[in-house]
Motif scaffolding. Sequence first.
Motif, PDB file in Angstrom:
ATOM      1  N   ARG A   1      -4.516 -17.680  22.492  1.00  8.92           N
ATOM      2  CA  ARG A   1      -4.843 -19.122  22.037  1.00  8.92           C
ATOM      3  C   ARG A   1      -3.891 -19.707  21.247  1.00  8.92           C
ATOM      4  O   ARG A   1      -3.112 -19.301  20.673  1.00  8.92           O
ATOM      5  N   LEU A   2      -3.836 -21.168  20.882  1.00 16.73           N
ATOM      6  CA  LEU A   2      -3.035 -21.848  20.599  1.00 16.73           C
ATOM      7  C   LEU A   2      -2.735 -21.465  19.288  1.00 16.73           C
ATOM      8  O   LEU A   2      -1.529 -21.436  18.559  1.00 16.73           O
ATOM      9  N   ASP A   3      -3.867 -21.346  18.148  1.00 17.14           N
ATOM     10  CA  ASP A   3      -3.394 -21.069  16.856  1.00 17.14           C
ATOM     11  C   ASP A   3      -2.930 -19.654  16.716  1.00 17.14           C
ATOM     12  O   ASP A   3      -1.962 -19.309  15.673  1.00 17.14           O
ATOM     13  N   ASP A   4      -3.410 -18.807  17.494  1.00 13.53           N
ATOM     14  CA  ASP A   4      -2.479 -17.348  17.562  1.00 13.53           C
ATOM     15  C   ASP A   4      -1.128 -17.714  17.625  1.00 13.53           C
ATOM     16  O   ASP A   4      -0.232 -16.827  17.113  1.00 13.53           O
ATOM     17  N   ALA A   5      -0.772 -18.360  18.723  1.00 19.87           N
ATOM     18  CA  ALA A   5       0.681 -18.358  19.141  1.00 19.87           C
ATOM     19  C   ALA A   5       1.311 -19.000  17.814  1.00 19.87           C
ATOM     20  O   ALA A   5       2.429 -18.870  17.543  1.00 19.87           O
ATOM     21  N   LEU A   6       0.842 -20.312  17.392  1.00 17.16           N
ATOM     22  CA  LEU A   6       1.413 -20.749  16.170  1.00 17.16           C
ATOM     23  C   LEU A   6       1.705 -19.766  15.021  1.00 17.16           C
ATOM     24  O   LEU A   6       2.680 -19.802  14.234  1.00 17.16           O
ATOM     25  N   VAL A   7       0.661 -18.953  14.597  1.00 10.14           N
ATOM     26  CA  VAL A   7       0.918 -17.995  13.741  1.00 10.14           C
ATOM     27  C   VAL A   7       2.052 -17.227  14.058  1.00 10.14           C
ATOM     28  O   VAL A   7       2.728 -16.871  13.253  1.00 10.14           O
ATOM     29  N   LEU A   8       2.081 -16.534  15.341  1.00  6.81           N
ATOM     30  CA  LEU A   8       3.370 -15.619  15.443  1.00  6.81           C
ATOM     31  C   LEU A   8       4.555 -16.496  15.529  1.00  6.81           C
ATOM     32  O   LEU A   8       5.533 -15.764  14.817  1.00  6.81           O
ATOM     33  N   MET A   9       4.464 -17.842  15.784  1.00  5.06           N
ATOM     34  CA  MET A   9       5.839 -18.582  15.517  1.00  5.06           C
ATOM     35  C   MET A   9       6.013 -18.781  14.196  1.00  5.06           C
ATOM     36  O   MET A   9       7.316 -18.522  13.747  1.00  5.06           O
ATOM     37  N   ALA A  10       5.230 -18.808  13.264  1.00  2.00           N
ATOM     38  CA  ALA A  10       5.464 -19.116  11.841  1.00  2.00           C
ATOM     39  C   ALA A  10       5.918 -17.882  11.094  1.00  2.00           C
ATOM     40  O   ALA A  10       6.839 -17.897  10.467  1.00  2.00           O
ATOM     41  N   GLU A  11       5.194 -16.625  11.697  1.00  8.34           N
ATOM     42  CA  GLU A  11       5.684 -15.288  11.202  1.00  8.34           C
ATOM     43  C   GLU A  11       6.946 -15.155  11.458  1.00  8.34           C
ATOM     44  O   GLU A  11       7.845 -14.379  10.782  1.00  8.34           O
ATOM     45  N   ALA A  12       7.440 -15.511  12.820  1.00  8.66           N
ATOM     46  CA  ALA A  12       8.809 -15.160  13.166  1.00  8.66           C
ATOM     47  C   ALA A  12       9.731 -16.006  12.511  1.00  8.66           C
ATOM     48  O   ALA A  12      11.153 -15.714  12.394  1.00  8.66           O
ATOM     49  N   GLY A  13       9.367 -17.284  12.000  1.00  8.49           N
ATOM     50  CA  GLY A  13      10.300 -18.133  11.054  1.00  8.49           C
ATOM     51  C   GLY A  13      10.718 -19.360  11.628  1.00  8.49           C
ATOM     52  O   GLY A  13      11.651 -20.194  11.255  1.00  8.49           O
ATOM     53  N   TYR A  14       9.862 -19.928  12.875  1.00  7.59           N
ATOM     54  CA  TYR A  14      10.306 -21.168  13.472  1.00  7.59           C
ATOM     55  C   TYR A  14       9.932 -22.118  12.538  1.00  7.59           C
ATOM     56  O   TYR A  14       9.180 -22.119  11.626  1.00  7.59           O
TER      57      TYR A  14
ATOM     58  N   SER B   1       8.960 -19.981  29.957  1.00  5.75           N
ATOM     59  CA  SER B   1       7.734 -20.142  30.647  1.00  5.75           C
ATOM     60  C   SER B   1       7.176 -19.121  31.490  1.00  5.75           C
ATOM     61  O   SER B   1       6.086 -19.135  31.737  1.00  5.75           O
ATOM     62  N   ARG B   2       8.182 -18.099  31.651  1.00  7.99           N
ATOM     63  CA  ARG B   2       7.693 -16.959  32.488  1.00  7.99           C
ATOM     64  C   ARG B   2       7.320 -15.793  31.648  1.00  7.99           C
ATOM     65  O   ARG B   2       7.354 -14.731  32.385  1.00  7.99           O
ATOM     66  N   GLU B   3       7.406 -15.887  30.315  1.00  8.27           N
ATOM     67  CA  GLU B   3       7.225 -14.719  29.423  1.00  8.27           C
ATOM     68  C   GLU B   3       6.012 -14.651  28.696  1.00  8.27           C
ATOM     69  O   GLU B   3       5.772 -14.054  27.673  1.00  8.27           O
ATOM     70  N   SER B   4       4.625 -15.514  29.158  1.00  8.42           N
ATOM     71  CA  SER B   4       3.558 -15.295  28.419  1.00  8.42           C
ATOM     72  C   SER B   4       3.107 -13.812  28.315  1.00  8.42           C
ATOM     73  O   SER B   4       2.331 -13.598  27.280  1.00  8.42           O
ATOM     74  N   HIS B   5       3.348 -13.027  29.362  1.00  9.22           N
ATOM     75  CA  HIS B   5       2.784 -11.708  29.139  1.00  9.22           C
ATOM     76  C   HIS B   5       3.553 -10.749  28.189  1.00  9.22           C
ATOM     77  O   HIS B   5       3.020  -9.716  27.814  1.00  9.22           O
ATOM     78  N   ARG B   6       4.469 -11.400  27.563  1.00  6.36           N
ATOM     79  CA  ARG B   6       5.144 -10.481  26.449  1.00  6.36           C
ATOM     80  C   ARG B   6       5.581 -11.480  25.334  1.00  6.36           C
ATOM     81  O   ARG B   6       6.421 -11.501  24.572  1.00  6.36           O
ATOM     82  N   ALA B   7       4.743 -12.555  25.248  1.00  3.53           N
ATOM     83  CA  ALA B   7       5.199 -13.491  24.132  1.00  3.53           C
ATOM     84  C   ALA B   7       5.163 -12.839  22.809  1.00  3.53           C
ATOM     85  O   ALA B   7       5.674 -13.464  22.000  1.00  3.53           O
ATOM     86  N   ASP B   8       4.099 -11.887  22.450  1.00  3.78           N
ATOM     87  CA  ASP B   8       4.218 -11.298  21.207  1.00  3.78           C
ATOM     88  C   ASP B   8       5.456 -10.910  20.741  1.00  3.78           C
ATOM     89  O   ASP B   8       5.910 -10.703  19.711  1.00  3.78           O
ATOM     90  N   THR B   9       6.313 -10.139  21.694  1.00  2.00           N
ATOM     91  CA  THR B   9       7.832  -9.749  21.445  1.00  2.00           C
ATOM     92  C   THR B   9       8.813 -10.900  21.805  1.00  2.00           C
ATOM     93  O   THR B   9       9.955 -10.768  20.843  1.00  2.00           O
ATOM     94  N   MET B  10       8.518 -11.846  22.574  1.00  2.00           N
ATOM     95  CA  MET B  10       9.629 -12.738  23.074  1.00  2.00           C
ATOM     96  C   MET B  10       9.782 -13.836  21.782  1.00  2.00           C
ATOM     97  O   MET B  10      10.822 -14.318  21.593  1.00  2.00           O
ATOM     98  N   ILE B  11       8.624 -14.171  21.299  1.00  2.00           N
ATOM     99  CA  ILE B  11       8.729 -15.209  20.198  1.00  2.00           C
ATOM    100  C   ILE B  11       9.712 -14.678  19.090  1.00  2.00           C
ATOM    101  O   ILE B  11      10.621 -15.353  18.820  1.00  2.00           O
ATOM    102  N   PRO B  12       9.422 -13.774  18.678  1.00  2.00           N
ATOM    103  CA  PRO B  12      10.360 -13.131  17.262  1.00  2.00           C
ATOM    104  C   PRO B  12      11.713 -12.686  17.827  1.00  2.00           C
ATOM    105  O   PRO B  12      12.705 -13.050  17.404  1.00  2.00           O
ATOM    106  N   GLN B  13      11.779 -12.206  19.152  1.00  2.00           N
ATOM    107  CA  GLN B  13      13.208 -11.874  19.662  1.00  2.00           C
ATOM    108  C   GLN B  13      14.007 -13.068  19.995  1.00  2.00           C
ATOM    109  O   GLN B  13      15.257 -12.792  19.701  1.00  2.00           O
TER     110      GLN B  13
END
Length: 281
Positions: free
Chosen positions: A16-29, A254-266
């Motif tokens: 979900r968009l807000d879940d993705a935004l939270v992941l980005m914020a927590e990573a430091g974007y 764009s091809r990494e949605s299946h592992r966005a939880d790790t790719m966002i911080p990585q």
Amino acid sequence: MTLRFAYNTNGTASHRLDDALVLMAEAGYDGVALTLDHHHFDPFRPDWEARAEALRRRLDELKFGSVIETGARFLLDSRAKHEPTLVTRDPEGRAKRVAFLNQAIDVAAILGSEAVSFWAGVPKLGVTRPEADAWLREGLEQVCAYAERRGVVAALEPEPDMHVETVDDYARLATELPSLKLALDVGHCVVTGERDPAAAVREFAGTIGTVSIEDMKRGEHVHLAFGEGDMDIPAILDVLEDVAFPGLVCVELSRESHRADTMIPQALAYLRTCRDRRRAA
């Protein structure tokens, strides 16, 4: 100047968009590159304006900047990926693309986004170069005029195999459309072989409206995680800092949605490591 980084939502399709935004914020974007699509933000929903206002408040809470991306698949035609475009033969199709880009500009105006990024499209078989040039120019004039009225930066992205494929193609158009900025995906320079990506940043520093970054292999238009391609990412970041690029540098995986939880911080950790090594040198 300290570079600011964002992550493109086209690489978070399973969130979900807000879940993705939270992941980005927590990573430091520092922001988000919001791809308008059916999933995260559908610009054709009747309540799009209220949703944009709510998203603006959420971005303010996160202290996020934003860029609007417009390259979603099947958004305007459920049977033809990326169609219609600014170089489609059917004038109603071209008008539909212009109307969508103007809608993206409206969303950007509400969000206070740094730019709206868009591409020209691929001419279909039978369309001549002069025809495509004329249709493209007509569409760009309309989009740029609307963006100027709304106080939004319109940025054209050269894409491999599209009618505007290289930064030189962009430069020729920009001579007659001074408000049109460059949406520079540095990986595309490696795909087309037209420029060293760092050299392109330095050459076009004064006209860049937004930057996308990822890894890519020479001659292959596939967005890769950092370290999987042929790009000299530290050199690109060095030049972006040298020219004091003020905007968001947007990670596009764009091809990494299946592992966005790790790719966002990585991805951000990789970029920060590259940046910190330069400062320590």
